[in-house]
Scaffold this motif. Structure first.
Motif, short mmCIF file in Angstrom:
data_model
loop_
_atom_site.label_atom_id
_atom_site.label_comp_id
_atom_site.label_asym_id
_atom_site.label_seq_id
_atom_site.Cartn_x
_atom_site.Cartn_y
_atom_site.Cartn_z
N UNK A 87 5.35 57.63 9.34
CA UNK A 87 6.05 58.08 8.12
C UNK A 87 5.21 59.03 7.27
N UNK A 88 3.90 58.75 7.15
CA UNK A 88 3.04 59.62 6.35
C UNK A 88 2.94 61.01 6.97
N UNK A 89 2.82 61.09 8.29
CA UNK A 89 2.74 62.38 8.98
C UNK A 89 4.03 63.16 8.79
N UNK A 90 5.17 62.48 8.88
CA UNK A 90 6.46 63.14 8.71
C UNK A 90 6.64 63.67 7.29
N UNK A 91 6.25 62.87 6.31
CA UNK A 91 6.37 63.30 4.90
C UNK A 91 5.48 64.51 4.63
N UNK A 92 4.23 64.46 5.12
CA UNK A 92 3.32 65.60 4.93
C UNK A 92 3.85 66.86 5.62
N UNK A 93 4.40 66.69 6.83
CA UNK A 93 4.96 67.84 7.55
C UNK A 93 6.14 68.42 6.80
N UNK A 94 6.99 67.56 6.24
CA UNK A 94 8.15 68.03 5.48
C UNK A 94 7.72 68.80 4.24
N UNK A 175 1.25 65.14 12.31
CA UNK A 175 1.81 66.09 11.34
C UNK A 175 2.13 67.42 12.00
N UNK A 176 1.21 67.90 12.85
CA UNK A 176 1.43 69.17 13.55
C UNK A 176 2.63 69.07 14.49
N UNK A 177 2.76 67.94 15.18
CA UNK A 177 3.91 67.76 16.07
C UNK A 177 5.22 67.74 15.29
N UNK A 178 5.21 67.06 14.15
CA UNK A 178 6.40 67.04 13.31
C UNK A 178 6.71 68.44 12.76
N UNK A 179 5.67 69.19 12.40
CA UNK A 179 5.87 70.56 11.92
C UNK A 179 6.57 71.41 12.97
N UNK A 180 6.15 71.25 14.22
CA UNK A 180 6.78 72.01 15.30
C UNK A 180 8.26 71.66 15.41
N UNK A 207 19.63 65.81 6.74
CA UNK A 207 19.49 66.97 7.63
C UNK A 207 18.27 66.81 8.54
N UNK A 208 17.11 66.58 7.91
CA UNK A 208 15.86 66.55 8.67
C UNK A 208 15.83 65.40 9.68
N UNK A 209 16.06 64.18 9.22
CA UNK A 209 15.94 63.02 10.10
C UNK A 209 16.91 63.08 11.27
N UNK A 210 18.22 63.35 11.04
CA UNK A 210 19.13 63.40 12.20
C UNK A 210 18.77 64.49 13.21
N UNK A 211 18.43 65.70 12.74
CA UNK A 211 18.15 66.80 13.65
C UNK A 211 16.77 66.67 14.31
N UNK A 212 15.92 65.86 13.73
CA UNK A 212 14.59 65.66 14.28
C UNK A 212 14.56 64.52 15.31
#
Length: 302
Positions: A87-94, A175-180, A207-212
């Motif tokens: 969750x922290x990596x996803x939030x930082x990437x967002x 975080x980098x993987x989520x950014x991609x 938007x983000x969570x479903x499409x990710x």
């Protein structure tokens, strides 16, 4: 097609992949075949290997309580790390995927621990969390928050400390993987949502969570496998102690192949270590398959 024509047509590509095939055979296939053979032997690397059939597995499933404690420790370590890291990596990437001053510098800073040696990171944290002259306890004492040093690497807090170190080292990578994954989502969707009055949090959830979803499934799978197999940071921080409280599966296997000295004797257990490694690989495979099955069923429902 003659042999010469086949060599001319396909010889180049085959020659290009030949070094990879050779390395794969030497450093992956051969060690696996070796381990598969010796898990049925009593072998210490020096004396003649003695065939003992299923005795290594009988010992593992009936007498080796330390190994099963290490399995439980691995599950606790994995759950504690991933529940916070992902969750922290996803939030930082967002956050860093938006227009933000200095976002490239922030990305580099957060990603930096990933490219530093795990042993170096763990050694630094070992010195920081040292009970008597570590910087963490000194800062807490200076701030008046504690009177006595906290034993961060003792029985009570050692697993928590190991999890915190693992989180610090892994956040940047995920975080980098989520950014991609985030950069594959069209900006038009966010712009349309903004026009309709959706704020950043609403955009994130709808938007983000479903499409990710597909990318998230892959990242979680990689995170589970990597964490279940990791042991380097714990080996430097606590060496599995105190009292086996932080002993994880692959650290236990490492010690069977590269044991610490017991007085003047060193006990190597290659045969038993191969059997334990095989069972550990099965556990990782089963847990990963279970996750993939649950996530696939979840995707079908939605």
């Amino acid at each position: 097609m003659g042999l010469k024509k086949k060599l001319k047509a396909y010889g180049g590509p085959y020659m290009m992949i030949l070094p990879t095939v050779i390395m794969l055979a030497l450093f992956a296939i051969y060690p696996l075949a070796w381990a598969f053979k010796y898990m049925f032997y009593d072998y210490d690397g020096f004396t003649q290997a003695k065939y003992i059939g299923w005795d290594n597995f009988v010992r593992l499933f009936t007498r080796d309580t330390q190994y099963w404690q290490s399995v439980w420790n691995t599950l606790v370590f994995t759950a504690g790390k991933l529940v916070i890291t992902l969750p922290l990596s996803l939030i930082l990437a967002f956050i860093l995927n938006n227009k933000l001053f200095g976002k490239n510098a922030l990305r580099a800073i957060i990603f930096m621990p990933t490219i530093i040696s795990t042993a170096v990171i763990s050694l630094v944290f070992y010195l920081m969390f040292n009970s008597y002259n570590g910087i963490i306890n000194n800062m807490l004492k200076s701030a008046g928050l504690i009177d006595q040093p906290i034993e961060w690497l003792g029985i009570k807090y050692s697993m928590l400390t190991a999890i915190l170190v693992a989180i610090w080292g892994a956040v940047g990578n995920y975080m980098v993987l989520f950014l991609a994954g985030l950069q594959g989502i069209p900006n038009d969707l966010y712009e349309s949502a903004s026009i309709d009055g959706a704020n950043k949090i609403q955009q994130f959830w709808h938007i983000t969570i479903p499409l990710l979803g597909p990318v998230l499934q892959m990242i979680v799978m990689l995170a589970i496998v990597n964490t279940l197999k990791s042991y380097e940071s714990i080996m430097v921080l606590t060496a599995g102690g105190p009292g086996g409280k932080t002993e994880v599966m692959y650290l236990y296997i490492y010690k069977l192949f590269f044991p610490v000295s017991e007085g003047d004797a060193v006990v190597q257990q290659y045969g038993y270590g191969a059997a334990v490694g095989f069972v550990s690989a099965l556990i990782v495979g089963v847990l990963t398959s279970l996750y993939l099955y649950i996530s696939r069923k979840s995707s079908e429902v939605h």
